[in-house]
Design a protein around this motif. Structure first.
Motif: not given
Length: 123
Positions: A1-3, A5-12, A96-101, A122-123
């Motif tokens: 997972m991109h950093r 994305t991981a941070l965004t997911t964790a914060l959300a 596709l971009h969202y799925q990749r990210d 989650v953005c």
């Protein structure tokens, strides 16, 4: 997972658990947390479709597609213009971009996992 994305997911996730989801607002402009008044799970919505089970792909039409366009536009992924309700090539590229990210299966098909992330803000 991109950093990011991981941070965004964790914060959300942390914000939702703590009941502090003040990010994306519903179509009314009122933050989700203020509308839900402490409801168990805040769900981000644009008001076109409130479910999370529609499976969408290029060629799909209707309110679930409008909802997807709106949510991806809020996140900065969909820049295809008007909320038309038609799943065209511009929306497919956004998906596709969202799925990749977000480390989802990159197939251009929107399913329950992608809806869950979008509904969680989650953005």
């Amino acid at each position: 997972m991109h950093r990011r994305t991981a941070l965004t997911t964790a914060l959300a996730g942390a914000a939702l658990i703590a009941g502090l989801a003040t990010g994306p607002a519903r179509a009314s402009g009122i933050p989700v947390s203020e509308q839900e008044h402490g409801a168990a799970a805040a769900s981000v919505t644009c008001g076109y479709y409130t479910g999370s089970t529609a499976v969408l792909k290029q060629g799909s039409v209707g309110n679930p597609v409008k909802e997807l366009q709106c949510l991806l536009e809020r996140c900065g992924y969909y820049t295809g213009g008007a909320i038309s309700g038609y799943f065209d090539s511009a929306l497919k590229q956004a998906v596709l971009h969202y799925q990749r990210d977000h480390d989802l299966g990159v197939d251009g098909i929107v399913g329950p996992r992608m809806w869950a992330l979008l509904r969680a803000g989650v953005c």
